[in-house]
Each structure stands twice: as structure tokens, then as C-alpha cells.
Scaffold this motif. Sequence first.
Motif, PDB file in Angstrom:
ATOM      1  N   LEU A  75       0.808  -1.241  -0.056  1.00 32.00           N
ATOM      2  CA  LEU A  75       0.077   0.140   0.075  1.00 32.00           C
ATOM      3  C   LEU A  75       0.821   1.465  -0.101  1.00 32.00           C
ATOM      4  N   PRO A  76       2.175   1.321   0.769  1.00 33.70           N
ATOM      5  CA  PRO A  76       2.861   2.682   0.814  1.00 33.70           C
ATOM      6  C   PRO A  76       3.472   2.789  -0.584  1.00 33.70           C
ATOM      7  N   PHE A  77       3.956   1.479  -1.247  1.00 32.34           N
ATOM      8  CA  PHE A  77       4.374   1.880  -2.504  1.00 32.34           C
ATOM      9  C   PHE A  77       3.272   2.406  -3.419  1.00 32.34           C
ATOM     10  N   SER A  78       2.133   1.689  -3.345  1.00 30.01           N
ATOM     11  CA  SER A  78       0.978   2.212  -4.367  1.00 30.01           C
ATOM     12  C   SER A  78       0.668   3.963  -4.272  1.00 30.01           C
ATOM     13  N   VAL A  79       0.823   4.220  -3.022  1.00 22.40           N
ATOM     14  CA  VAL A  79       0.722   5.758  -2.726  1.00 22.40           C
ATOM     15  C   VAL A  79       1.674   6.588  -3.125  1.00 22.40           C
ATOM     16  N   LEU A  80       2.920   6.028  -3.290  1.00 27.84           N
ATOM     17  CA  LEU A  80       3.969   6.923  -3.864  1.00 27.84           C
ATOM     18  C   LEU A  80       3.873   6.802  -5.380  1.00 27.84           C
ATOM     19  N   LEU A  81       3.604   5.639  -6.047  1.00 26.25           N
ATOM     20  CA  LEU A  81       3.454   5.605  -7.283  1.00 26.25           C
ATOM     21  C   LEU A  81       2.278   6.385  -7.977  1.00 26.25           C
ATOM     22  N   GLY A  82       1.170   6.236  -7.104  1.00 29.66           N
ATOM     23  CA  GLY A  82      -0.149   6.953  -7.346  1.00 29.66           C
ATOM     24  C   GLY A  82       0.095   8.516  -7.414  1.00 29.66           C
ATOM     25  N   THR A  83       0.967   8.948  -6.502  1.00 28.38           N
ATOM     26  CA  THR A  83       1.231  10.349  -6.279  1.00 28.38           C
ATOM     27  C   THR A  83       1.990  10.757  -7.483  1.00 28.38           C
ATOM     28  N   VAL A 114      -1.873  15.146   1.236  1.00 31.12           N
ATOM     29  CA  VAL A 114      -1.557  14.927   2.633  1.00 31.12           C
ATOM     30  C   VAL A 114      -2.718  14.555   3.606  1.00 31.12           C
ATOM     31  N   ALA A 115      -3.705  15.292   3.455  1.00 35.11           N
ATOM     32  CA  ALA A 115      -4.911  14.835   4.201  1.00 35.11           C
ATOM     33  C   ALA A 115      -5.403  13.659   3.575  1.00 35.11           C
ATOM     34  N   ALA A 116      -5.421  13.535   2.346  1.00 36.94           N
ATOM     35  CA  ALA A 116      -5.991  12.230   1.915  1.00 36.94           C
ATOM     36  C   ALA A 116      -5.122  11.021   2.278  1.00 36.94           C
ATOM     37  N   ALA A 117      -3.808  11.223   2.399  1.00 37.54           N
ATOM     38  CA  ALA A 117      -2.866  10.240   2.700  1.00 37.54           C
ATOM     39  C   ALA A 117      -2.826   9.866   4.104  1.00 37.54           C
ATOM     40  N   LEU A 118      -3.262  10.771   4.760  1.00 38.98           N
ATOM     41  CA  LEU A 118      -3.307  10.538   6.388  1.00 38.98           C
ATOM     42  C   LEU A 118      -4.820   9.595   6.701  1.00 38.98           C
ATOM     43  N   GLY A 119      -5.815   9.670   5.666  1.00 40.70           N
ATOM     44  CA  GLY A 119      -6.952   8.994   5.636  1.00 40.70           C
ATOM     45  C   GLY A 119      -6.748   7.649   5.402  1.00 40.70           C
ATOM     46  N   VAL A 120      -5.699   7.450   4.180  1.00 39.13           N
ATOM     47  CA  VAL A 120      -5.500   6.036   3.989  1.00 39.13           C
ATOM     48  C   VAL A 120      -4.344   5.447   5.027  1.00 39.13           C
ATOM     49  N   ALA A 121      -3.696   6.110   5.732  1.00 41.77           N
ATOM     50  CA  ALA A 121      -2.905   5.640   6.786  1.00 41.77           C
ATOM     51  C   ALA A 121      -3.711   5.128   7.986  1.00 41.77           C
ATOM     52  N   LEU A 122      -4.820   5.714   8.355  1.00 47.19           N
ATOM     53  CA  LEU A 122      -5.558   5.414   9.386  1.00 47.19           C
ATOM     54  C   LEU A 122      -6.525   3.958   8.858  1.00 47.19           C
ATOM     55  N   VAL A 123      -6.945   4.143   7.706  1.00 52.92           N
ATOM     56  CA  VAL A 123      -7.641   2.838   7.011  1.00 52.92           C
ATOM     57  C   VAL A 123      -6.587   1.747   7.025  1.00 52.92           C
ATOM     58  N   SER A 124      -5.245   2.042   6.615  1.00 52.49           N
ATOM     59  CA  SER A 124      -4.310   0.824   6.712  1.00 52.49           C
ATOM     60  C   SER A 124      -4.189   0.369   8.153  1.00 52.49           C
ATOM     61  N   PHE A 125      -3.915   1.182   9.109  1.00 53.50           N
ATOM     62  CA  PHE A 125      -3.994   0.594  10.375  1.00 53.50           C
ATOM     63  C   PHE A 125      -4.900   0.017  10.767  1.00 53.50           C
ATOM     64  N   ALA A 126      -6.223   0.407  10.560  1.00 54.57           N
ATOM     65  CA  ALA A 126      -7.533  -0.388  10.939  1.00 54.57           C
ATOM     66  C   ALA A 126      -7.444  -1.806  10.192  1.00 54.57           C
TER      67      ALA A 126
END
Length: 368
Positions: A75-83, A114-126
Amino acid sequence: MSVQLQFFPSRQISLYMVRLFLTRTLAVLALLVVVLQTLDLLGQSGDILAYPGNGDAQLWHYVGLRAPQIIARFLPFSVLLGTLVMLTSLNQNSEIVSMKAAGLSAHQILAPLVAAALGVALVSFAFNERIVARATASLSAWEAVDFGPIPRDSGVKSNAWVRDGNNLVTAAIVAGRGTNVQLRQVEIFNRVNNSLTTIVQAPRAHYDAASQSWLLDDARQFDVARGTSRPIGTVRFGHDIRPDQFTLAKVDPDALTFNQLRAAIADLRDAGRPTASLEASLWHKLAGPLSALLMPILGSVAAFGLARSGQLFLRAVMGMALGFAYFVADNFSLAMGNLGAYPPILSAWAPFFLFLLLGETVLFRTEE
């Protein structure tokens, strides 16, 4: 209010960029999961189908257990490549130039991401807590019995071993807690003067609280010197082995939730066992998902300066290099923490704050 004083200066632009960011990230993630899951299944299907009675249902069951691990890891790789894909596209269409011409700063352009990435991080933790930990525990237990039947227990552990005097006791599956611990595929290696004499094997064992010992059911004994095997029925062993020695013998941090791992660390600390590597993994359960927060900042080098340099591909490569350098540093730091070379908190959080400062430095020096 002035545009320069607003964190999100335009609701329309913010929603537009968040939508682009999430769709690109999910598209990259889906592509990675399909490709990697296919390759992984091709490598494991032979072992799964080798167990008698396994078929298509077991293959799909494996996919259901393995896919969450792949999603969590990439998922973090995907966030990087998507960005990078998103920001490169915005630059090619001169949309970044238009935003800056309207008075937006680089940080204001990146704020929705950054706000959307924070939401992705919370979803990832859950997602890690609710799904990945359970899937990892089940898959580890299933692999330990060569993809055969495993006991249905949420506290299952695999491949544990303890010492009983001069002898070694191993169990492929450990289920339950306290005096209700159940063992599966048990082997006892009896040694005399450091020489192996007999091997006792049994499909299951349980703890007898009354006699404070363990009972093997349907045991067989293999004589190493003679090379013969014979059934010996029910065998009592391990008067000095406590049940918690099996449950604490092997703690897999990836197979435990945050609270479960914290409880296991407390139990190990009370038993006088080292916990530094597990503490590093505990903190990384928080730092790992938050790495998604860094990706828009590290990938922002692909968004700005193109009008001056015209080197879009080079900037995209630089953003990708910064992102992948973070993952290398994160894995290295976690490995050093597991070895005890770094303090647990430092090994989990140092790469995050280091690359946060690095990304902000690059952004300020180039655009602010």
C-alpha cells in the motif's frame, strides 16, 4: 480570508485532487496485488495441492489469506506511485502552473494529498489490525502443517520449541492459553550426553493440570541407533515445562494486533525474556501505516519546477528514488532494531522523521 492564509484554499480543487490521488493509488494497488498474487500462487499451488484432498477451494482460501498481506505490504508503494502518476499528469496538462498562477503555494497544492494520505494511513492501520494480523496467523499455522487441517483457534501459534532438560520439544501448532494449551504435531528429541537417542512423535498433546505435566496421545518412538519405530500410546512428559513456555516460545509480531503484541511483550518482560525486537515491531505497527503520509511530500519533486527545467521524467525518477530510499532505510532501521543495535523507538520512527525533514527541505529549497 486571503488565499495565502488558507490551508485548503478551494473546496473544488481539493476534492478534485483527492479524487485523482485516491483513484490512481487504488489503481496501482490493484495492479500490484493482481500481479504479485498471481506469481505467489503459481509458486505455492504445488505445495497446497500436494496435501491429499486439497483442491480449488484451498487455493482460493490461500488467496484470501495471502492477499491481505500483499495489500498491507505494498500500500505505501502504491501511494508513492499513485502520487507520482497524478502529479506528473497535472504537470503535463499545466494544471500545477495554473494553481500557482492563482496564488497557491506548494504546500497548499499538496495539502489535499497529505490529508487524503492521512486517511489512507488510518484505514491501513485498521486493516492491519482487523484483517492482516488474523490472516497472517492463520496462514502461518496452515503452512506449518503443510496446508492440512489446523485447529480452529484464534490464538494459534506455529513452530514453537522449548527445552526439557537435555531434550528438545517442538510443536508445529500451539493453540489456546493457560492450562488449556493444545499442541499439534509434537516431536520430542531425547538426548543423552548431547547425542540423539530417540525421537517421540505424536499428532497432539495437552497439559494435565492435576499432575502438572504433559500428555502425548497416540505417540510413536523412533530409536535412532536401531532405526526402528514402534507405537507407545499415551506418554507423560515435561514436568518442568509450563504452558506459557509454549505460548511465549515464539511471538510473531506480524500475526498479532497492537494490543495483543503489547500484552505479549508484557508477559515476556515478566518472564525475564528479551523484548527489544518485539518493541521495535510494536512501534512500527504505528510508523508503518503513517509512511503513506510521507509519499505526497517525497513525490512532490515531480510536481514543481517543470516550467523552468522541462525535465519531467528526471523529476519523476527523483521522486521515486526518494520514496524507495525511505523504504530501504525503514527496513534497515527495523532490522537494526531487531538485532538490538538501535533502541526500539528510534528504529521505528527515525526513518519517518528523517525523510519528513528531507522532503520538506527539498520542497522549501525548490518551491517555497
